[in-house]
Design a protein around this motif. Structure first.
Motif, PDB file in Angstrom:
ATOM      1  N   TRP A   3       0.837  -1.195   0.000  1.00 59.24           N
ATOM      2  CA  TRP A   3       0.000   0.000   0.000  1.00 59.24           C
ATOM      3  C   TRP A   3       0.870   1.242   0.000  1.00 59.24           C
ATOM      4  N   CYS A  14      -9.918   3.374   3.153  1.00 60.26           N
ATOM      5  CA  CYS A  14      -9.528   3.122   1.766  1.00 60.26           C
ATOM      6  C   CYS A  14      -8.008   3.174   1.678  1.00 60.26           C
ATOM      7  N   THR A  21      -4.598   0.994  -7.816  1.00 60.48           N
ATOM      8  CA  THR A  21      -6.035   0.770  -7.691  1.00 60.48           C
ATOM      9  C   THR A  21      -6.446   1.032  -6.247  1.00 60.48           C
ATOM     10  N   THR A  23      -8.816   0.380  -2.932  1.00 64.09           N
ATOM     11  CA  THR A  23      -9.578  -0.656  -2.243  1.00 64.09           C
ATOM     12  C   THR A  23     -10.167  -0.022  -0.992  1.00 64.09           C
ATOM     13  N   CYS A  24     -11.480  -0.194  -0.806  1.00 67.34           N
ATOM     14  CA  CYS A  24     -12.159   0.380   0.363  1.00 67.34           C
ATOM     15  C   CYS A  24     -12.915  -0.708   1.097  1.00 67.34           C
ATOM     16  N   TRP A  25     -13.047  -0.560   2.410  1.00 66.82           N
ATOM     17  CA  TRP A  25     -13.712  -1.572   3.217  1.00 66.82           C
ATOM     18  C   TRP A  25     -14.270  -0.945   4.494  1.00 66.82           C
ATOM     19  N   ASP A  37     -17.575   1.473  -0.209  1.00 67.16           N
ATOM     20  CA  ASP A  37     -16.827   0.251  -0.510  1.00 67.16           C
ATOM     21  C   ASP A  37     -16.736  -0.025  -2.011  1.00 67.16           C
ATOM     22  N   ALA A  39     -15.279   1.077  -4.792  1.00 69.97           N
ATOM     23  CA  ALA A  39     -14.232   1.845  -5.464  1.00 69.97           C
ATOM     24  C   ALA A  39     -14.270   1.571  -6.971  1.00 69.97           C
ATOM     25  N   ASP A  41     -13.181   0.833 -10.742  1.00 70.36           N
ATOM     26  CA  ASP A  41     -12.134  -0.009 -11.300  1.00 70.36           C
ATOM     27  C   ASP A  41     -11.320   0.807 -12.303  1.00 70.36           C
TER      28      ASP A  41
END
Length: 67
Positions: A3, A14, A21, A23-25, A37, A39, A41
């Motif tokens: 990251w 995120c 790219t 990535t969120c959670w 969540d 995100a 592409d």
């Protein structure tokens, strides 16, 4: 993948990966879930996380926001 950038909002986080790219959670199922969540592409140069939204600068220079 490692990251290169991370940010936290009210109920989610995120990160921008080395492949550029996002990535969120974390927000799914909460009362404050607004699509954070999901995100896009696409490739980003950087991301910025707010309370309930995320914006990123795409590799084209365009800005894209979600949440």
């Amino acid at each position: 993948m490692h990251w290169i950038q991370i940010g936290s909002g009210y109920t989610f986080s995120c990160a921008l990966g080395s492949q550029r790219t996002a990535t969120c959670w974390g927000s799914e199922g909460s009362d404050y879930e607004f699509g954070q969540d999901d995100a896009p592409d696409t490739l980003f140069e950087s991301i910025s996380v707010g309370t309930n939204h995320i914006c990123g600068i795409r590799e084209t220079g365009a800005v894209e926001c979600w949440g």
